[in-house]
Design an enzyme around this catalytic site. Sequence first.
Site, PDB file in Angstrom:
ATOM      1  N   GLU A 115       0.850  -1.204   0.000  1.00  0.00           N
ATOM      2  CA  GLU A 115       0.000   0.000   0.000  1.00  0.00           C
ATOM      3  C   GLU A 115       0.876   1.239   0.000  1.00  0.00           C
ATOM      4  OE1 GLU A 115      -2.246  -0.195   3.610  1.00  0.00           O
ATOM      5  OE2 GLU A 115      -3.773  -1.485   2.748  1.00  0.00           O
ATOM      6  N   LYS A 117       2.300   4.580   1.524  1.00  0.00           N
ATOM      7  CA  LYS A 117       2.410   5.060   2.910  1.00  0.00           C
ATOM      8  C   LYS A 117       1.960   6.524   2.882  1.00  0.00           C
ATOM      9  CE  LYS A 117       5.878   5.323   6.597  1.00  0.00           C
ATOM     10  NZ  LYS A 117       5.442   6.637   7.003  1.00  0.00           N
ATOM     11  N   ASP A 119       1.165  10.197   3.814  1.00  0.00           N
ATOM     12  CA  ASP A 119       1.963  11.074   4.674  1.00  0.00           C
ATOM     13  C   ASP A 119       1.041  12.075   5.369  1.00  0.00           C
ATOM     14  OD1 ASP A 119       4.114  12.143   5.880  1.00  0.00           O
ATOM     15  OD2 ASP A 119       4.893  13.184   4.118  1.00  0.00           O
ATOM     16  N   TYR A 225      -6.951   2.077   6.631  1.00  0.00           N
ATOM     17  CA  TYR A 225      -6.158   0.916   6.207  1.00  0.00           C
ATOM     18  C   TYR A 225      -5.996  -0.170   7.274  1.00  0.00           C
ATOM     19  CZ  TYR A 225      -2.746   3.904   8.527  1.00  0.00           C
ATOM     20  OH  TYR A 225      -2.120   4.708   9.446  1.00  0.00           O
ATOM     21  N   LYS A 314      10.821   3.861   2.490  1.00  0.00           N
ATOM     22  CA  LYS A 314      10.603   5.283   2.236  1.00  0.00           C
ATOM     23  C   LYS A 314      11.354   5.721   0.982  1.00  0.00           C
ATOM     24  CE  LYS A 314       9.501   7.512   6.515  1.00  0.00           C
ATOM     25  NZ  LYS A 314       9.992   8.600   7.338  1.00  0.00           N
ATOM     26  N   CYS A 406      31.833  43.110   3.299  1.00  0.00           N
ATOM     27  CA  CYS A 406      31.156  42.158   4.176  1.00  0.00           C
ATOM     28  C   CYS A 406      29.755  42.691   4.499  1.00  0.00           C
ATOM     29  CB  CYS A 406      31.965  41.969   5.460  1.00  0.00           C
ATOM     30  SG  CYS A 406      31.055  41.044   6.706  1.00  0.00           S
ATOM     31  N   CYS A 409      29.744  43.603   8.496  1.00  0.00           N
ATOM     32  CA  CYS A 409      30.517  44.670   9.138  1.00  0.00           C
ATOM     33  C   CYS A 409      30.983  45.740   8.154  1.00  0.00           C
ATOM     34  CB  CYS A 409      31.717  44.078   9.880  1.00  0.00           C
ATOM     35  SG  CYS A 409      32.962  43.380   8.790  1.00  0.00           S
ATOM     36  N   CYS A 441      35.677  37.554   5.031  1.00  0.00           N
ATOM     37  CA  CYS A 441      35.786  38.771   5.811  1.00  0.00           C
ATOM     38  C   CYS A 441      36.915  38.508   6.801  1.00  0.00           C
ATOM     39  CB  CYS A 441      34.472  39.035   6.554  1.00  0.00           C
ATOM     40  SG  CYS A 441      34.657  40.310   7.805  1.00  0.00           S
ATOM     41  N   CYS A 446      34.177  41.139  13.347  1.00  0.00           N
ATOM     42  CA  CYS A 446      32.910  41.202  12.587  1.00  0.00           C
ATOM     43  C   CYS A 446      31.802  40.554  13.430  1.00  0.00           C
ATOM     44  CB  CYS A 446      33.089  40.459  11.265  1.00  0.00           C
ATOM     45  SG  CYS A 446      31.546  40.155  10.415  1.00  0.00           S
TER      46      CYS A 446
END
Length: 682
Positions: A115, A117, A119, A225, A314, A406, A409, A441, A446
């Site tokens: 069957e 599965k 979810d 089920y 799965k 950066c 900073c 950087c 920073c």
Amino acid sequence: MNPELFRSRYNQLVIDINHHNQLYYSNNSPIISDEEYDRLYRELKELEEQFPELISEYSPTRKIGNTEPENIFKKTLHTRKMLSLSNTYNFNEVLNFFNRITKALETEKLQVVCEPKFDGISIELVYEKGKLKRAVTRGDGITGDDVTANVMQIKTIPHHLKGFSGNLSIRGEIFMNFSAFEKLNEERQIKGEKLFMNPRNAAGGTLHLKDTSEVSKRPLDIFVYDLLSPADHLGYHDKMIDFFMDCGLPVYSRSDVFDIEDIINIKTTIDDWDKKRKNLEFPIDGLVFKLNSFSQRDSMGTNIKDPKWGFAYKFPSDEMETKLLDIELNVGRTGSITPVAVLDPVLLDGTRVSRASLHNFEYIKEKNLMLNDIVKVKKAGEIIPQVISSVLHTPESIEIKEPELCPACGNPLQRKNTTQKIKSSSEETETSYIEEKNIRCINHSCPSRLKNSLIHFVSRDMMNIEAIGEKLIEQMFSEGLIRRGVDIYKLTRQQILSLERKGEKSADIIITSIEKSRHTQLNRVINAIGIPGTGKANSRNLSEKFHTIDNLLEISKNIDSFREELLEIDGIGDNVANEIISFFSNDDEQSHLEELSEVLVFQDLTSSTGKIPYSFCITGTLSKPRRELEEIILKNGGNIKNDVSSKLDYLLCGENSGSKLKKAEKLGVKIMAESEFWKILS
Ligand code: IVH
């Protein structure tokens, strides 16, 4: 082997899995993927099988789902325990399941049903005299939440069974189909509400709404089920499903039954479903295989949590296409800038993905990715989504430019030249310059670097301050209480209490956790301070070579001899040596280390039982995660090497050992099989 060696890992797994259960079952907002969860769960189960003495009453293997959902729904006893199912992503384990049932029931003719599965959220529906009386979520498998009022709103669930006026207790899965899920999220986005991560969370959230009228606006659906009572009704699963259909209960389809001899076709069945699921209107995450005969199910019996007569496979991760909307820049603790893709949200394995990794700017160039492109996204290692290619440049596509400053900073970014030894044909080594892939950087102050360094500093393999997580770091950092790791050891109770939502109890937990970590080992501290290129193995190498922080600081003053000493260490080459030297020449890092040496209490790593005072390199697939084996070796007086060299004492070999095994054979290094390793330890 001594189970105590595994106690701390075991306890951590119990805490982590219970936490994830809480997020998944009660809050409907998991923060890790199913795959990651399954991995943790499997590790815990293996430890419990090997060391039953470790088993805690709080272990998630003792209970199903989550025992402590904090909600308003009445806790209600199930008619019969609602079991879970063992699952795998590995096809061979499916074959093992078939072998197990064939072996156990060898004289009988076996039929198996396959069957999808579904979810969604597992539910018990109780019909009395043919009338729907109760609907209870799985909860801990023994009791769940009474969500009857909300389930009554689901249009496909009959309130009266057709042609049956007896008592029945049925199990099924309530889910939300994809189009309803997307519509719901669109509406929530407009209202500025938090979006659901996937249809399963949306279904769980809807079932737990206080306002029943709101539930009726969200289309939920169900497939049934299983029968909880009467458990053996009609004797066979396929007959039971036919009966459900006659009663007007929604089933996915008549049962797909096959004889166990036809197992040969099972791979094709799985592959077909894997293709087919992409066109289904509702989410499925795998296939379920169960014995058709109820008396054979009885003969097989059950484990604590799951039956021995059923098994789930799965599906592996998906790839999806979506639009690359923007690029965000993350500044890591070492200053490296990581571009992150902001995506038009897309469902990947049933999870809503709106951000994905792009690694670095070199990667963007290599893949010719442009802003506004249609890109392909995949879950890498089944956890973090990644952009894997550009499918299409659109008319709005524009080049992605490397940043110069950066984002945290504002300092100019650097692309450093690093050296790498390249072997010439004459086997002599010559040095040539290669460009480093990441821009960085280089400002040690920073704020983004400091904050990420703190998160790294407290983590499990570093100073292991369990009570301080990312959120608390952010809070303390923005309040100006901590800047460097050492500041954590100087925190006062008063300062912790001054933080929002931190009372006496939290302060106690935090202080105890800090005190616990104060007693530590040098290798942890070296790892924790975050020297670029220096991970667990090199931290260990450095601590074995230099023994104390003071010694390291002293030796690092003379760059030439420091470099020489560093290069003597196996596993440290020019690049890493340069990184270490540059780190130790930084005043801020030096004073941080000096202060750390004052506040920490060092334990000697070599105060061990000394059973195996040898160097080990680990390769291949072994029965335990590598991290655990390393810990065992260290605790028994050994040390770990990452590479095979003539200086190595043993290569610990598992299955599928490749180049390292060949190298060890060539160099005459002793090879140790896992069985031999455990024998020495026992
Ligand atoms: S049989 C005693 N069949 O998957 C075992 N379960 O991972 C009864 N699920 O908790 C489960 N579709 O909620 C079965 N066709 C199906 C299913 C199914 C989804 C769920 C179920 C279970 C979980 C196991």
